[in-house]
Design an enzyme around this catalytic site. Sequence first.
Site, short mmCIF file in Angstrom:
data_model
loop_
_atom_site.label_atom_id
_atom_site.label_comp_id
_atom_site.label_asym_id
_atom_site.label_seq_id
_atom_site.Cartn_x
_atom_site.Cartn_y
_atom_site.Cartn_z
N THR A 218 1.27 -1.21 0.25
CA THR A 218 0.28 0.09 -0.19
C THR A 218 1.12 1.35 -0.32
O THR A 218 2.02 0.84 0.54
CB THR A 218 -0.69 0.46 0.86
OG1 THR A 218 0.07 0.34 2.13
CG2 THR A 218 -1.11 -1.30 2.04
N ASP A 219 0.13 2.42 -0.25
CA ASP A 219 0.91 3.50 -0.24
C ASP A 219 1.11 3.66 1.55
O ASP A 219 0.04 2.92 2.35
CB ASP A 219 0.36 4.99 -1.13
CG ASP A 219 1.44 6.38 -0.66
OD1 ASP A 219 2.33 5.61 -0.20
OD2 ASP A 219 0.98 7.15 -1.92
N TRP A 220 1.37 4.86 2.04
CA TRP A 220 1.85 4.92 3.27
C TRP A 220 0.42 5.71 4.25
O TRP A 220 0.14 6.51 3.93
CB TRP A 220 2.77 6.48 3.41
CG TRP A 220 4.14 5.85 3.74
CD1 TRP A 220 5.50 6.04 4.77
CD2 TRP A 220 4.31 4.90 2.53
NE1 TRP A 220 5.93 5.31 4.50
CE2 TRP A 220 6.33 4.54 3.49
CE3 TRP A 220 4.60 4.00 1.55
CZ2 TRP A 220 7.55 3.67 3.02
CZ3 TRP A 220 5.63 3.13 1.70
CH2 TRP A 220 7.14 2.96 1.58
N TRP A 221 0.13 4.49 5.11
CA TRP A 221 -1.07 4.82 5.63
C TRP A 221 -2.36 5.32 5.13
O TRP A 221 -3.15 5.85 5.09
CB TRP A 221 -0.97 6.41 6.79
CG TRP A 221 0.11 5.95 7.48
CD1 TRP A 221 0.37 5.61 8.88
CD2 TRP A 221 1.44 6.62 7.37
NE1 TRP A 221 1.38 5.36 9.51
CE2 TRP A 221 2.07 6.03 8.59
CE3 TRP A 221 1.99 7.85 6.38
CZ2 TRP A 221 3.49 6.51 8.78
CZ3 TRP A 221 2.78 8.28 6.96
CH2 TRP A 221 4.22 7.07 7.91
N MET A 249 2.18 -0.18 4.74
CA MET A 249 2.38 0.75 4.61
C MET A 249 1.48 2.02 6.00
O MET A 249 1.31 2.50 4.66
CB MET A 249 2.94 1.19 4.21
CG MET A 249 3.84 0.19 2.50
SD MET A 249 4.86 -0.19 3.58
CE MET A 249 6.31 -1.02 1.96
#
Length: 319
Positions: A218-221, A249
Amino acid sequence: LVNGHSTDKTVQGVAGATWRNDAKGFTPVNLSDGPAGLRITQHYKDDGTDYYQYATAWPIGTLLAQTWDTEQIYAYGEGVGEEMEEFGIGCWLAPGMNIHRNPLCGRNFEYYSEDPYISGVMAGAAINGLSDKGVMGTLKHLAANNQETKRKRVNSVVSERAVREIYLKGLEYALECSKPTAIMTSYNPLNGQWCGSNYDLTTTIIRNEFGYSGVIMTDWWASMNEIGSHVATKENTAAMLRSGTDIYMVVNDPEHNSGKDNTIRAIGSGDLTLGELQKAAKNICGLLISLPCMERESIVQRGRGALSRIKKKLIWWKC
């Protein structure tokens, strides 16, 4: 799972790192942001003197794509790969290859083109250069994440034909001409299904149709949702794993589930199978084993040899 800070204290400034597992013999893979080179600086001391190692500022993706020269892009990948080895970075969070659709997209400089063919072959050439240096890049952000306003939550409503012929075609080209082992999904929902938990995107198309077998993160958060639900949360990692996305992530303390995700609870309730969890673990282990982090000495262990190379590089830059 990945934490927001490196667990290898010899590498500062990384965007994240896979969790160390001494019992199993896994050392962390350090990840660095891009895209115009590594977004990282390192500080060393030798005999009381401070040294700073700065990463090279490479041209942005849009400028690189204007060369139409895959040999140059390959050499660029090699150059970034050499610096990754010097810094102790195993995986670079680039190249970005979203399609240029909105002139106000704040990340257009990361991306190559409004044409999926150019985007795909350029990204593939960069990945080949990185791979030949023993490191890896991350194709991102998938998919249809092309505007800045409400980037993390805007629902991209796109026909299947447009998704396949425009927004995923570049990825298909990149996978045809290179062998990446990391892909990053985007923040947004695509036709109502958040990309980090979008089975049709990550499994039906990317894995089954395109033949991709590496890690998807995933992208961050990022947020994930259940099929048919408009409610998306950062804690729904069970939906992520069922979709075929392997890594969330980011988590600061996976051992104590600092993100309060629902993976263990979902296994207990039967909403997530052990096989789905094992499949993600297999993909993550495959990435770890394929990268030099399993054999690399730490920068501290390299000692004066590393500092000597840094000093030579500083002298070269001054010239």
